[in-house]
Design a protein around this motif. Structure first.
Motif, PDB file in Angstrom:
ATOM      1  N   GLY A   1       0.789  -1.224   0.000  1.00 26.01           N
ATOM      2  CA  GLY A   1       0.000   0.000   0.000  1.00 26.01           C
ATOM      3  C   GLY A   1       0.816   1.266   0.000  1.00 26.01           C
ATOM      4  N   PHE A   2       1.484   1.586   1.107  1.00 26.12           N
ATOM      5  CA  PHE A   2       2.189   2.847   1.249  1.00 26.12           C
ATOM      6  C   PHE A   2       3.407   2.945   0.350  1.00 26.12           C
ATOM      7  N   LYS A   3       3.986   1.852  -0.033  1.00 28.90           N
ATOM      8  CA  LYS A   3       5.181   1.920  -0.892  1.00 28.90           C
ATOM      9  C   LYS A   3       4.842   2.586  -2.222  1.00 28.90           C
ATOM     10  N   ASN A   4       3.633   2.360  -2.705  1.00 33.02           N
ATOM     11  CA  ASN A   4       3.250   2.981  -3.965  1.00 33.02           C
ATOM     12  C   ASN A   4       3.003   4.472  -3.794  1.00 33.02           C
ATOM     13  N   VAL A   5       2.550   4.884  -2.605  1.00 30.23           N
ATOM     14  CA  VAL A   5       2.252   6.287  -2.365  1.00 30.23           C
ATOM     15  C   VAL A   5       3.497   7.039  -1.913  1.00 30.23           C
ATOM     16  N   LEU A   6       4.187   6.527  -0.921  1.00 32.23           N
ATOM     17  CA  LEU A   6       5.347   7.216  -0.363  1.00 32.23           C
ATOM     18  C   LEU A   6       6.591   6.338  -0.410  1.00 32.23           C
ATOM     19  N   GLY A   7       6.763   5.598  -1.460  1.00 34.19           N
ATOM     20  CA  GLY A   7       7.890   4.693  -1.574  1.00 34.19           C
ATOM     21  C   GLY A   7       9.152   5.373  -2.074  1.00 34.19           C
ATOM     22  N   LYS A   8      10.128   4.574  -2.439  1.00 38.91           N
ATOM     23  CA  LYS A   8      11.430   5.070  -2.888  1.00 38.91           C
ATOM     24  C   LYS A   8      11.290   5.931  -4.145  1.00 38.91           C
ATOM     25  N   ASP A   9      10.428   5.515  -5.073  1.00 39.10           N
ATOM     26  CA  ASP A   9      10.237   6.299  -6.290  1.00 39.10           C
ATOM     27  C   ASP A   9       9.714   7.688  -5.966  1.00 39.10           C
ATOM     28  N   TRP A  10       8.783   7.760  -5.012  1.00 36.63           N
ATOM     29  CA  TRP A  10       8.233   9.041  -4.608  1.00 36.63           C
ATOM     30  C   TRP A  10       9.342   9.923  -4.028  1.00 36.63           C
ATOM     31  N   GLU A  11      10.189   9.309  -3.188  1.00 33.50           N
ATOM     32  CA  GLU A  11      11.287  10.061  -2.580  1.00 33.50           C
ATOM     33  C   GLU A  11      12.214  10.624  -3.659  1.00 33.50           C
ATOM     34  N   GLU A  12      12.570   9.792  -4.617  1.00 37.24           N
ATOM     35  CA  GLU A  12      13.466  10.234  -5.686  1.00 37.24           C
ATOM     36  C   GLU A  12      12.843  11.366  -6.500  1.00 37.24           C
ATOM     37  N   LYS A  13      11.553  11.245  -6.812  1.00 37.87           N
ATOM     38  CA  LYS A  13      10.870  12.285  -7.577  1.00 37.87           C
ATOM     39  C   LYS A  13      10.818  13.589  -6.783  1.00 37.87           C
ATOM     40  N   LYS A  14      10.529  13.473  -5.494  1.00 44.60           N
ATOM     41  CA  LYS A  14      10.437  14.664  -4.649  1.00 44.60           C
ATOM     42  C   LYS A  14      11.797  15.342  -4.526  1.00 44.60           C
ATOM     43  N   ILE A  15      12.859  14.574  -4.355  1.00 48.71           N
ATOM     44  CA  ILE A  15      14.209  15.136  -4.276  1.00 48.71           C
ATOM     45  C   ILE A  15      14.551  15.862  -5.569  1.00 48.71           C
ATOM     46  N   LYS A  16      14.251  15.239  -6.702  1.00 50.30           N
ATOM     47  CA  LYS A  16      14.520  15.868  -8.003  1.00 50.30           C
ATOM     48  C   LYS A  16      13.713  17.156  -8.147  1.00 50.30           C
ATOM     49  N   GLU A  17      12.452  17.118  -7.730  1.00 49.98           N
ATOM     50  CA  GLU A  17      11.601  18.303  -7.812  1.00 49.98           C
ATOM     51  C   GLU A  17      12.164  19.445  -6.959  1.00 49.98           C
TER      52      GLU A  17
ATOM     53  N   MET B   1      15.277  19.848  -5.942  1.00 48.51           N
ATOM     54  CA  MET B   1      16.548  20.294  -6.526  1.00 48.51           C
ATOM     55  C   MET B   1      16.295  21.197  -7.734  1.00 48.51           C
ATOM     56  N   ASP B   2      15.305  20.848  -8.572  1.00 50.08           N
ATOM     57  CA  ASP B   2      14.967  21.681  -9.722  1.00 50.08           C
ATOM     58  C   ASP B   2      14.496  23.068  -9.277  1.00 50.08           C
ATOM     59  N   GLU B   3      13.689  23.108  -8.213  1.00 48.65           N
ATOM     60  CA  GLU B   3      13.225  24.387  -7.684  1.00 48.65           C
ATOM     61  C   GLU B   3      14.401  25.226  -7.186  1.00 48.65           C
ATOM     62  N   GLU B   4      15.327  24.584  -6.494  1.00 49.70           N
ATOM     63  CA  GLU B   4      16.510  25.287  -5.982  1.00 49.70           C
ATOM     64  C   GLU B   4      17.351  25.827  -7.137  1.00 49.70           C
ATOM     65  N   ASN B   5      17.505  25.040  -8.186  1.00 44.84           N
ATOM     66  CA  ASN B   5      18.278  25.481  -9.344  1.00 44.84           C
ATOM     67  C   ASN B   5      17.626  26.682 -10.015  1.00 44.84           C
TER      68      ASN B   5
END
Length: 98
Positions: A72-88, A90-94
């Motif tokens: 359940g939660f892995k699909n919502v707040l899993g590793k992929d979500w973390e990676e996407k959020k980090i990229k997002e 970082m893009d905002e900071e740039n």
């Protein structure tokens, strides 16, 4: 070189996912075996008080939350979500500091 690294990362994630799924099914199987045993013990020795319900509900909640963690939660707040959020972020900071 980078392709091998990404491929190895995917392999490690897949192995961890299989291990998590296997752990869930083991938990479910053990729960299915133990609850009837507890019902038997309860009804055999203390039939006037049905305490097995507490154990059954507790174990079922444990299996439910384990299921949420694996499926359940892995699909919502899993590793992929973390990676996407980090990229997002970082893009905002740039964008901010250009």
């Amino acid at each position: 070189m980078e392709r091998d690294y990404k491929r190895e990362q995917k392999l490690i994630r897949a192995q961890k996912r299989v291990k998590d799924i296997k752990g869930f099914y083991t938990h479910l199987f053990i729960t299915i075996l133990i609850i009837p045993f507890l019902v038997f013990i309860n009804l055999k020795f203390v039939p006037q008080f049905h305490w097995f319900w507490y154990a059954a509900i507790g174990m079922s909640l444990g299996v439910f939350f384990h299921w949420l963690g694996v499926f359940g939660f892995k699909n919502v707040l899993g590793k992929d979500w973390e990676e996407k959020k980090i990229k997002e972020i970082m893009d905002e900071e740039n964008k901010r500091y250009k």
